[in-house]
Write a protein that holds these residues in place. Structure first.
Motif, PDB file in Angstrom:
ATOM      1  N   ILE A   1       9.664  33.883   2.753  1.00 30.57           N
ATOM      2  CA  ILE A   1      10.234  34.176   1.440  1.00 30.57           C
ATOM      3  C   ILE A   1      11.597  34.832   1.617  1.00 30.57           C
ATOM      4  N   LYS A   2      12.554  34.417   0.805  1.00 31.75           N
ATOM      5  CA  LYS A   2      13.898  34.971   0.806  1.00 31.75           C
ATOM      6  C   LYS A   2      14.138  35.727  -0.487  1.00 31.75           C
ATOM      7  N   VAL A   3      14.344  37.045  -0.383  1.00 34.58           N
ATOM      8  CA  VAL A   3      14.686  37.860  -1.555  1.00 34.58           C
ATOM      9  C   VAL A   3      16.204  37.851  -1.686  1.00 34.58           C
ATOM     10  N   SER A   4      16.697  37.200  -2.737  1.00 36.57           N
ATOM     11  CA  SER A   4      18.141  37.008  -2.876  1.00 36.57           C
ATOM     12  C   SER A   4      18.829  38.123  -3.638  1.00 36.57           C
ATOM     13  N   ASN A   5      18.104  38.791  -4.539  1.00 35.94           N
ATOM     14  CA  ASN A   5      18.772  39.814  -5.347  1.00 35.94           C
ATOM     15  C   ASN A   5      17.738  40.750  -5.944  1.00 35.94           C
ATOM     16  N   VAL A   6      18.149  42.011  -6.112  1.00 34.51           N
ATOM     17  CA  VAL A   6      17.338  43.029  -6.786  1.00 34.51           C
ATOM     18  C   VAL A   6      18.234  43.785  -7.750  1.00 34.51           C
ATOM     19  N   GLU A   7      17.782  43.954  -8.979  1.00 36.30           N
ATOM     20  CA  GLU A   7      18.564  44.663  -9.984  1.00 36.30           C
ATOM     21  C   GLU A   7      17.706  45.749 -10.624  1.00 36.30           C
ATOM     22  N   ILE A   8      18.170  47.006 -10.526  1.00 39.46           N
ATOM     23  CA  ILE A   8      17.519  48.108 -11.238  1.00 39.46           C
ATOM     24  C   ILE A   8      17.939  48.020 -12.706  1.00 39.46           C
TER      25      ILE A   8
END
Length: 256
Positions: A157-164
């Motif tokens: 799995i590739k986590v491309s972005n995280v936004e709070i």
């Protein structure tokens, strides 16, 4: 059951079974889908997209979506480094890049990624103070994304972005931050005022030094000030005459 009836219907039943088996052999996978195929329980290969043939009973297939998925991380209670309780939620964008690992290495990759996102969010934000949570979200987003991507790599799995998305405070903390901001504005105003006074004093000191170098400069400045005041509407003007000015006038009269 009548044997003659059984013999009569047997070819029809057999034909129907063959048709059902033939239909179940063919699967169509969309462009964003892949099929993880197992042969007698063992991993065989990844197939797709397009038309895929699966041998009934002997082979089984699990569909995997390769599109970027959006996962909303539930609101988490976080204790910041400076012991402030906040409620934070976020959104994670990820996709499957290795279908074989996503099926074989973890039971349910979506649920596993969700749980890992929650614990990572609490762990990372708990290492920072409240001011950093509010003013450095971009840095925190990158830190969380990097940690998640590293840990989910073994799952394919590739986590491309995280936004709070939100950092919610209780009412008392909001009032405390408002008081702190007001005190900071007052402090800056006082500093700016003191800086202005210092600069003005420096300019006046330099002007006085320049006037003191030339004989009669101060007297001329007094006369200029009298001329400016004379243009006002006031009927009475009280203006002190320094002894230097009187002495300058007497010296000029003697010279005449």
């Amino acid at each position: 059951m009548n044997p003659d009836a059984f013999v009569a219907y047997f070819p029809i039943v057999t034909l129907l079974l063959v048709v059902v088996l033939l239909v179940s052999m063919f699967r169509i996978l969309r462009e964003y889908e892949r099929g993880v195929v197992f042969l007698l329980g063992r991993f065989y290969r990844v197939k797709g997209p397009g038309l895929v043939i699966i041998v009934p009973i002997v082979q089984q297939m699990v569909r995997v979506d390769l599109r970027t998925l959006v996962m909303d991380v539930p609101t988490q209670d976080v204790i910041s480094k400076d012991n402030v309780s906040v409620r934070v939620n976020a959104v994670v964008y990820y996709r499957v890049i290795d279908p074989e690992k996503a099926i074989n290495q973890v039971e349910a990759y979506h649920e596993a990624t969700s749980q890992l996102s929650q614990t990572t969010l609490r762990s990372v934000l708990g290492q920072h103070e409240l001011d950093e949570m509010l003013s450095q979200r971009e840095v925190l987003n990158v830190d969380i994304q990097r940690i998640l991507d590293k840990q989910t790599d073994v799952w394919g799995i590739k986590v491309s972005n995280v936004e709070i998305k939100h950092v919610d405070l209780d009412e008392s903390m909001v009032r405390a931050i408002a008081r702190q901001a007001e005190a900071e504005r007052v402090r800056r105003a006082k500093v700016i005022h003191a800086t202005g006074e210092q600069e003005a004093a420096d300019k006046l000191a330099k002007a006085a030094e320049i006037l003191g170098r030339q004989s009669g400069s101060l007297q001329l400045r007094y006369l200029q000030t009298l001329t400016e005041i004379a243009g006002d509407k006031s009927s009475t003007i009280v203006f002190p005459l320094p002894t230097e000015l009187l002495q300058w006038i007497k010296d000029n009269k003697k010279a005449d």
